[in-house]
Design a protein around this motif. Structure first.
Motif, PDB file in Angstrom:
ATOM      1  N   UNK A  41     -25.345  29.019  34.310  1.00  9.62           N
ATOM      2  CA  UNK A  41     -26.299  29.702  35.196  1.00  9.62           C
ATOM      3  C   UNK A  41     -27.739  29.467  34.714  1.00  9.62           C
ATOM      4  N   UNK A  42     -27.957  29.537  33.398  1.00 15.67           N
ATOM      5  CA  UNK A  42     -29.316  29.291  32.879  1.00 15.67           C
ATOM      6  C   UNK A  42     -29.788  27.891  33.267  1.00 15.67           C
ATOM      7  N   UNK A  43     -28.867  26.930  33.156  1.00 17.64           N
ATOM      8  CA  UNK A  43     -29.290  25.547  33.460  1.00 17.64           C
ATOM      9  C   UNK A  43     -29.603  25.394  34.951  1.00 17.64           C
ATOM     10  N   UNK A  44     -28.865  26.104  35.781  1.00 18.29           N
ATOM     11  CA  UNK A  44     -29.171  26.038  37.221  1.00 18.29           C
ATOM     12  C   UNK A  44     -30.584  26.588  37.461  1.00 18.29           C
ATOM     13  N   UNK A  45     -30.927  27.663  36.753  1.00 16.89           N
ATOM     14  CA  UNK A  45     -32.272  28.254  36.938  1.00 16.89           C
ATOM     15  C   UNK A  45     -33.348  27.303  36.413  1.00 16.89           C
ATOM     16  N   UNK A  46     -33.059  26.646  35.294  1.00 19.27           N
ATOM     17  CA  UNK A  46     -34.056  25.708  34.744  1.00 19.27           C
ATOM     18  C   UNK A  46     -34.258  24.544  35.729  1.00 19.27           C
ATOM     19  N   UNK A  47     -33.169  24.066  36.324  1.00 21.83           N
ATOM     20  CA  UNK A  47     -33.322  22.960  37.284  1.00 21.83           C
ATOM     21  C   UNK A  47     -34.095  23.413  38.533  1.00 21.83           C
ATOM     22  N   UNK A  48     -33.881  24.651  38.917  1.00 21.33           N
ATOM     23  CA  UNK A  48     -34.622  25.209  40.068  1.00 21.33           C
ATOM     24  C   UNK A  48     -36.128  25.214  39.735  1.00 21.33           C
ATOM     25  N   UNK A  49     -36.465  25.624  38.491  1.00 21.33           N
ATOM     26  CA  UNK A  49     -37.877  25.627  38.072  1.00 21.33           C
ATOM     27  C   UNK A  49     -38.401  24.205  37.942  1.00 21.33           C
ATOM     28  N   UNK A  50     -37.536  23.309  37.457  1.00 19.56           N
ATOM     29  CA  UNK A  50     -37.967  21.914  37.275  1.00 19.56           C
ATOM     30  C   UNK A  50     -38.325  21.297  38.635  1.00 19.56           C
ATOM     31  N   UNK A  51     -37.539  21.642  39.650  1.00 24.86           N
ATOM     32  CA  UNK A  51     -37.830  21.102  40.986  1.00 24.86           C
ATOM     33  C   UNK A  51     -39.184  21.624  41.463  1.00 24.86           C
ATOM     34  N   UNK A  52     -39.469  22.906  41.154  1.00 26.59           N
ATOM     35  CA  UNK A  52     -40.781  23.465  41.540  1.00 26.59           C
ATOM     36  C   UNK A  52     -41.881  22.755  40.758  1.00 26.59           C
TER      37      UNK A  52
END
Ligand SMILES: Cc1cc2nc3c(=O)[nH]c(=O)nc-3n(C[C@H](O)[C@H](O)[C@H](O)COP(=O)(O)OP(=O)(O)OC[C@H]3O[C@@H](n4cnc5c(N)ncnc54)[C@H](O)[C@@H]3O)c2cc1C
Length: 426
Positions: free
Chosen positions: A95-106
């Motif tokens: 779940x943490x990695x999904x959130x980091x990827x979401x931020x990375x896309x931003x």
């Protein structure tokens, strides 16, 4: 003012909520959770009117005050070695990695690469106690199949310039953020799809078919409401007697001169977390050093200049112990910030009333977990089929605090004992 905010150019004049307004979606709180919810909604329901309201300027609150470690791995501050059970931690990492990827896309979309760097994090031990904690942490990582690198004192000196550390562990998945720059950049990036009102504290809220919130000069109604106000969820009447209000503090040096940088040596950019969860976090930002340590229990959700000054002296001591070659380095910025913790390290998440969703209290790890729960709050509110929603809803809620006077006596004592256990790592 936090150093991260102070290093940015002054922001544009804020838009303050005035008069009567309507929205399809109203989000209160423009930190990591609120802006993640706004970004996710803008993807799920493009064309709907999405409004975010914050009491302060974006980046002024905890979102722009933190140390900027966006950590993919388990990082249990209340534990002794950051780890939890393996099953729980595997889910947490996913779940943490999904959130980091979401931020990375931003970060990619809004051109924020300077504020969002995939640098990994170091853990440093200065004592046998600290080394023992790191060995346990490494065993836990091995069990999880997660990569890490073990470093000895001289290797850490090559990176940090300091011979304070006798050993360490590097893990590669952490992003190092300039938190105020990142969060302001996300708000600006969203501005064509999301309307943001700043300096507009919500002072009352009435929920119903249409939810109505009021600020000093305005009012806004919306059928769907997402509250991402971190520990202030309690001020809105939710999770009462379940949230622990703790502050932690940081100091940032003035820029180091060329000769000071040469005397220090090491690499110009790194972030190091103490082996002990209660020890000091240190960042080198290229030309400045930031020290963060000390937790205080502040149930009234505020700290004071006096407390910041007192803890500044602890920062100076920690700084001198690590960087004696830099002498009595003046600190240009000192600040404190509000963390919301719960006794069982659970976040506040879900639908708390009809079409009122919450995402908050991320136990000091809100850059990633605030993002995660903010994003998932938008998913449940918009009825998306995101599979992580089920996992998030199955987690326990923040447990009840102990009755008074146990909390007001016990919480400061517990923090004191944990910080004492950190010993030299502080
Ligand atoms: C010194 C320090 C170091 C830290 N280091 C790290 C770290 O390295 N990594 C990490 O992951 N986390 C760290 N944290 C914790 C992290 O900053 C928080 O967990 C994170 O900011 C929480 O995000 P959030 O969006 O849930 O809440 P917040 O960032 O607190 O945002 C909530 C927003 O709600 C707004 N709000 C509150 N009440 C109202 C109201 N009535 N009306 C309108 N708006 C309102 C506030 O103004 C605020 O902007 C640190 C915190 C501090 C203080």
């Amino acid at each position: 003012m936090s150093g991260w905010y102070g290093l940015l150019p002054p922001p544009k004049a804020p838009e303050v909520l005035r008069g009567r307004q309507k929205a399809d979606w109203l989000i209160i709180g423009a930190g990591f959770a609120g802006l993640a919810a706004a970004r996710r909604l803008s993807q799920l329901v493009p064309g709907d009117r999405i409004v975010v309201v914050d009491a302060q300027r974006v980046g002024w609150g905890a979102a722009g005050r933190n140390s900027g470690f966006m950590i993919d791995l388990p990082h249990e501050l209340a534990g002794e070695n950051y780890g939890g059970s393996q099953n729980h931690d595997r889910k947490r990492i996913r779940m943490n990695r999904a959130a980091i990827e979401f931020s990375a896309a931003a970060a990619d979309e809004y051109g924020l690469q300077a504020f969002f760097v995939r640098a990994g994090k170091f853990h440093g031990a200065a004592s046998d106690h600290g080394l023992g904690v790191l060995r346990e942490f490494e065993t836990h990582l091995t069990g999880l199949g997660e990569p890490f690198e073990r470093l000895d004192g001289p290797q850490l000196k090559e990176i940090t310039g300091s011979d304070f550390f006798i050993g360490g562990t590097f893990t590669p998945g952490t992003v190092m953020a300039q938190p105020a720059g990142f969060i302001r950049g996300v708000a600006e990036g969203l501005s064509s799809r999301v309307q943001l009102f700043e300096n507009s504290p919500v002072i009352s809220m009435r929920t119903g078919k249409l939810h109505t919130v009021k600020t000093a000069e305005g009012e806004i109604t919306a059928p769907q409401l997402i509250l991402t106000v971190n520990g202030h969820l309690e001020s809105f009447g939710f999770f009462k007697k379940r949230l622990l209000h703790v502050f932690t503090y940081a100091s940032m040096t003035r820029p180091l001169s060329k000769s000071e940088q040469a005397a220090l040596g090491g690499e110009p950019h790194w972030g190091l977390i103490s082996a002990d969860p209660m020890g000091s976090t240190i960042r080198h930002t290229g030309d400045r050093i930031v020290v963060r340590n000390t937790f205080t229990y502040n149930p009234d959700m505020s700290t004071s200049e006096k407390q910041i000054k007192r803890i500044g002296a602890v920062h100076d001591q920690s700084f001198r112990a690590r960087f004696p070659m830099l002498g009595d380095m003046p600190m240009e910025f000192r600040w404190g910030g509000h963390l919301c913790l719960s006794l069982n390290s659970a976040a506040a998440f879900g639908e708390v009333e009809d079409r009122v969703f919450v995402a908050g209290c991320c136990n000091g790890l809100g850059t990633v977990q605030g993002t995660l729960y903010g994003m998932l709050a938008a998913d449940i509110a918009a009825g998306s089929d995101e599979p992580m929603v089920g996992d998030a809803l199955n987690q326990p809620a923040p447990s009840r605090l102990y009755p008074e006077p146990l909390m007001s006596i016990g919480a400061p004592l517990k923090l004191w004992a944990m910080q004492r256990r950190a010993g030299k790592e502080l």
